[in-house]
Structure formats: C-alpha cells, structure tokens
Design an enzyme around this catalytic site. Structure first.
Site, PDB file in Angstrom:
ATOM      1  CG  ASP A  34     -52.220 -45.223 -79.400  1.00 18.94           C
ATOM      2  OD1 ASP A  34     -52.866 -45.795 -78.502  1.00 18.94           O
ATOM      3  OD2 ASP A  34     -52.740 -44.820 -80.455  1.00 18.94           O
TER       4      ASP A  34
ATOM      5  N   GLY B 245     -59.643 -51.678 -82.882  1.00 18.07           N
ATOM      6  CA  GLY B 245     -60.601 -50.990 -82.009  1.00 18.07           C
ATOM      7  C   GLY B 245     -61.170 -49.738 -82.663  1.00 18.07           C
TER       8      GLY B 245
ATOM      9  NE  ARG C 264     -60.609 -39.965 -86.413  1.00 20.56           N
ATOM     10  CZ  ARG C 264     -60.167 -40.902 -85.561  1.00 20.56           C
ATOM     11  NH1 ARG C 264     -59.342 -41.855 -85.986  1.00 20.56           N
ATOM     12  NH2 ARG C 264     -60.535 -40.892 -84.287  1.00 20.56           N
TER      13      ARG C 264
ATOM     14  CE  LYS D  69     -53.283 -48.144 -85.092  1.00 25.50           C
ATOM     15  NZ  LYS D  69     -54.526 -48.199 -84.312  1.00 25.50           N
TER      16      LYS D  69
ATOM     17  NE  ARG E 264     -50.738 -51.185 -76.277  1.00 24.91           N
ATOM     18  CZ  ARG E 264     -51.145 -50.480 -77.324  1.00 24.91           C
ATOM     19  NH1 ARG E 264     -51.399 -49.184 -77.197  1.00 24.91           N
ATOM     20  NH2 ARG E 264     -51.284 -51.056 -78.497  1.00 24.91           N
TER      21      ARG E 264
ATOM     22  NE  ARG F 235     -58.970 -52.517 -77.269  1.00 22.37           N
ATOM     23  CZ  ARG F 235     -58.410 -51.656 -78.107  1.00 22.37           C
ATOM     24  NH1 ARG F 235     -58.001 -52.092 -79.290  1.00 22.37           N
ATOM     25  NH2 ARG F 235     -58.265 -50.406 -77.781  1.00 22.37           N
TER      26      ARG F 235
HETATM   27  C1  S3P Z   1     -57.622 -43.788 -81.717  1.00 23.56           C
HETATM   28  C2  S3P Z   1     -57.828 -43.336 -80.455  1.00 23.56           C
HETATM   29  C3  S3P Z   1     -57.134 -43.875 -79.280  1.00 23.56           C
HETATM   30  C4  S3P Z   1     -55.902 -44.694 -79.654  1.00 23.56           C
HETATM   31  C5  S3P Z   1     -56.142 -45.600 -80.812  1.00 23.56           C
HETATM   32  C6  S3P Z   1     -56.622 -44.822 -82.027  1.00 23.56           C
HETATM   33  C7  S3P Z   1     -58.402 -43.189 -82.819  1.00 23.56           C
HETATM   34  O1  S3P Z   1     -58.030 -44.705 -78.557  1.00 23.56           O
HETATM   35  O2  S3P Z   1     -55.451 -45.442 -78.551  1.00 23.56           O
HETATM   36  O3  S3P Z   1     -54.968 -46.299 -81.155  1.00 23.56           O
HETATM   37  O4  S3P Z   1     -58.024 -43.352 -83.988  1.00 23.56           O
HETATM   38  O5  S3P Z   1     -59.431 -42.551 -82.527  1.00 23.56           O
HETATM   39  P1  S3P Z   1     -59.024 -44.051 -77.468  1.00 23.56           P
HETATM   40  O6  S3P Z   1     -59.671 -42.958 -78.166  1.00 23.56           O
HETATM   41  O7  S3P Z   1     -60.003 -45.093 -77.076  1.00 23.56           O
HETATM   42  O8  S3P Z   1     -58.116 -43.661 -76.346  1.00 23.56           O
END
Ligand code: S3P
Length: 444
Positions: free
Chosen positions: A319, A98, A30, A25, A350, A126
């Site tokens: 995660d 997020g 990216r 993901k 969580r 969030r």
């Molecule tokens: C992610 C970073 C993580 C992760 C999210 C994906 C990313 O979050 O929990 O599922 O792709 O940069 P944080 O960087 O806020 O910990």
C-alpha cells in the site's frame, strides 16, 4: 461521493514535529469482525474512524452485532457468537472497501442465510474471482457479475469443507477470507502464498482464542472453533505514516517523530525500501500492543538515491508504493520497480495513476506491466506543479499532496473525498506538521 473535493497545495515547505496518524485500517476491520463473532464484550481502542472501517461496522450492525461508539476511536462490541449473525434486511454496501468485501465473502459463505455484498464504482471493478474460486471449492454458493466483480450474491451455506489452497497471489485478503470461511468448514483450511502477506488475522484470531497454525507464507485452522471476547488496542497505521515518512525524507532539514506506529514485520517494507534509498529512519522504543509490535519512528530529511525494488519487497510495502513513487521522483538517479502487478488492481491502477501524475509534474517516468521506471530529480532538483487526477484513490491523492513539498509551483489534486476512507483528518494533521492543504469541497 463528492468527486469535486479538491486539494490545493502551494509549493515547498519543511516538516517538523511529533504526530500520531490514525489507527491501522487492516487491524480495525478485523477487530470489528472478530469481536462481532466472539462471545462476550470486547473493547477496541485506537479504532480507525474512516469510511472503510465504518462500512464494516455498519454491515455487522445490520447483522445484529451490538456496536457502541464510546468515542470516535473507541468501540464496545457485544459479539453474537460464531453462529449468531442474523440475515441483513438488504444488500450490505461496503463502499470503497476491498478488505470488507473480500473478508466478508468468506464469512458470509459460512452463514445459514443468503446475502449480497455490493460496493462503489471502484470496488465494483476489482477482481473477486481470487476469493470466489477457492470459496466455491470449499462448497460455497457464490455468484459474481459476469466480469468476476461485485456485487457478490452468496447463498445459504450447505456444507463447507476445508481445503489446502495454494494461492497464486500473495494477498492477506484472500488468506483471511479463506480462514474466515474455514471457521465454518469441516476439517482444516490451509492457505499457502508465494510470499508472506500481512498476518494480522492470524495474530488477532489467536488473541480471540482460536488455534491458528501460522508460519511465514502459510496459515491454517480447523473449523468450529469459537472466538472469545478480547480487548484490542489498534496501533497507528504504518500505511498512513508512510506519507509522512516520505514527506520528511524528501526534504532535507525536516524531522518528524511518528508515534505508536505498527511495525509488524509483514508491513515494514516501506522502512526497508526508504532506508535502502538512504533515508534516516530510527525505530524508537519498540513495544507491543497486544499481539502487534509498535514503535515511534523518527525520520530526518537527507538526500535519497534511486534503487531497484523487486518482487521480494512488494507484499510488505504493497500500500506504500504511491508514496514511494514520490520518494523515487525526488531521489538522485533511477528507481526501477518490478514484480508489483498487484498495484494495477487496487483502488485505482496505481502504476498508471502515479506515472501519469508524475509526468504532469515533469518527471521522466515510464509504466511497465509489473512496475515502473522513475528518473528522480535529485536533492538539488525540483518537481513541477500542475493539476493531477487522483482517480478517487485515497493513496494517490495523499502522495501527490506530499510531492508539493518539492515542487516549484502549486499542485491541485482532483477527486480527493476518498482520503476519508483511510485517513480522516489528513489535511489537518499535515498542516500541523508544515504541509498546509486547502481543501475545497466543491458541489455535486
Ligand atoms: C489488506 C490487504 C492488502 C492491502 C489492503 C488491506 C488487508 O490487500 O492492499 O489495503 O487488510 O488484508 P491484498 O491482501 O489484496 O494485497
């Protein structure tokens, strides 16, 4: 969203086989962002065709990037260049994602047009100040709702300047957000973190020709560098593989091979933790997909033991904790998790969601401010059955599906539609390996 999607699992089972979980993901997000900003045509293979990455894709299309879907996991992107994005006609709805919101907050702060970033109910709860505060220090015009949450309103960029930012949290989303803003800033932008977070942005920006100074725990770049198109091969997501690693590890006699899994060292905490618990996991044929290491993982079920998991392992397994709670519940003895307060601000809280669900299954589990204490039932013991609320959190839903393998009675899991955000096809893939899930889509 359909809150009524329900997973129903019968008790017991054993996993066998060889499977490939969908694309990573983080890397998929990216790939769309950087290819859209690049000059020229990029081809992406192994793309995660899940709701979150599709939210990113739709947002870039709305800003003029040409994204062709050649197959569900293959994209062809004609980038518009660093200064080529166009104002979207409306707010960019980023759904549950997020990563889309935090990374794009940085990118949009550098544009000459204003934008609004919005999301679903979970994303709108969030914390966004972690990106908004440093972006303002760089000169960004950005507003949140009063509670420091989405929607984000971002004004046209005036003049961004690079900063050195010592982030209070280890977060690849914060780091990547600031690096993206830094591409539009004068001078150098440097982010320093308390513990190294995933470094996919640094690796992929380099593939696209950007000079990034990256060391574990810090990353920096100078503004004004353009990106050049590149082909990206996305590894299978270790965060999705984690459900199967745990599923096989908790059932003696199981054996699975998971192929093409990304084993970037900033992401492999789950392997390290499961091995400390006694799991039998082999890393086979390590190789590379571009700048990202991958391997096949062979996991065999053996008895697990409880362990202490402290802050030093949290970032690299962030995660995977929902799945690790299930491993802990099936292990012999106590598992104590600490330094993991970030789990409280993910798609759900969580820590609470997992402890509440484990208690429904009769496990002695206690939530703490920064983690939990879980008394495992051991290899000879069993979890109970029952009805669990996933709170719309994809990883909570999939974790409790895996728990059914060691349950004495059926498990029903509510609010599972968001499994599609990160793992489309989870139920089918799980069924093929020996974990049948009945999916009831209900009605709204
Ligand atoms: C992610 C970073 C993580 C992760 C999210 C994906 C990313 O979050 O929990 O599922 O792709 O940069 P944080 O960087 O806020 O910990």
């Amino acid at each position: 969203m359909n809150k009524k999607t329900v997973f129903k699992l019968s008790a017991g089972g054993r996993l066998q086989g060889r499977l490939r979980v969908p694309g990573d993901k983080s890397i998929s997000h990216r790939s769309v962002m950087f290819a859209s900003l690049a000059e020229g045509r990029s081809r992406i293979s192994g793309f995660l065709n899940g709701e979150d990455c599709l939210s990113t894709m739709k947002a870039f299309r709305a800003m003029g990037a040409e994204v062709q879907i050649d197959a569900p996991d293959r994209l062809r992107i004609d980038g518009v260049g660093l200064y080529g994005l166009k104002a979207p006609g409306q707010a960019l709805d980023l759904g549950n994602s997020g990563t889309s919101m935090r990374l794009m907050a940085g990118l949009m702060s550098g544009q000459r047009f204003g934008s609004v970033l919005s999301g679903d109910a979970s994303l709108s709860r969030r914390p966004m100040r972690r990106v908004v505060d440093p972006l303002r220090r760089m000169g960004a015009q950005i507003e949140t709702a009063e509670s420091g949450t989405a929607p984000l309103s971002i004004g046209p960029a005036n003049h961004l300047h690079g900063i050195r930012y010592e982030s209070p949290v280890s977060s690849a989303q914060v780091k990547s957000c600031l690096l993206l803003a830094g591409l539009y800033a004068e001078g150098e932008t440097v982010v320093v973190e308390p513990a190294p977070s995933r470094d996919h942005s640094e690796r992929m920006l380099q593939v696209f020709g950007v000079d990034v100074k990256a060391r574990p725990g810090s990353a920096g770049l100078r503004g004004g560098q353009s990106l050049h198109a590149s082909d990206i091969r996305v590894p299978a997501d270790i965060s999705s593989a984690a459900f199967f690693l745990v599923a096989a590890a908790i059932v003696p006699g199981s054996e699975l091979i998971l192929t093409d899994v990304g084993i970037n060292p900033t992401r492999t905490g789950v392997i390290e933790i499961l091995r400390r618990m006694g799991a039998d996991i082999e890393v086979l044929e390590p190789r590379e997909f571009g700048s990202e290491p991958v391997a096949d993982l062979r996991v065999r079920g053996v008895g697990l033991s409880g362990v202490e998991i402290g802050a030093e392992l949290v970032a690299s397994a962030i995660d995977e904790f929902p799945a690790l709670f299930i491993a802990a519940a099936c292990a012999h003895g106590e598992t104590v998790i600490s330094g993991a307060e970030e789990l409280r601000v993910k798609e759900s809280d969580r820590i609470q969601a997992m402890v509440d669900g484990l208690r429904v299954l009769g496990v002695d589990a206690e939530a703490r401010a920064d983690g939990a204490c879980i008394a495992g039932v051991g290899a000879e013991g069993q979890l109970g059955g029952g009805r669990i609320d996933s709170l719309g959190d994809h990883r909570v839903a999939m974790s409790f599906a895996v728990a059914a393998l060691r349950a004495s009675a059926p498990i029903v899991i509510d609010d599972c539609a968001n499994v599609d955000t990160s793992f489309p096809g989870f139920a089918e893939l799980a069924a093929g390996a020996g974990l049948p899930i009945t999916v009831d889509h209900g009605h709204d």
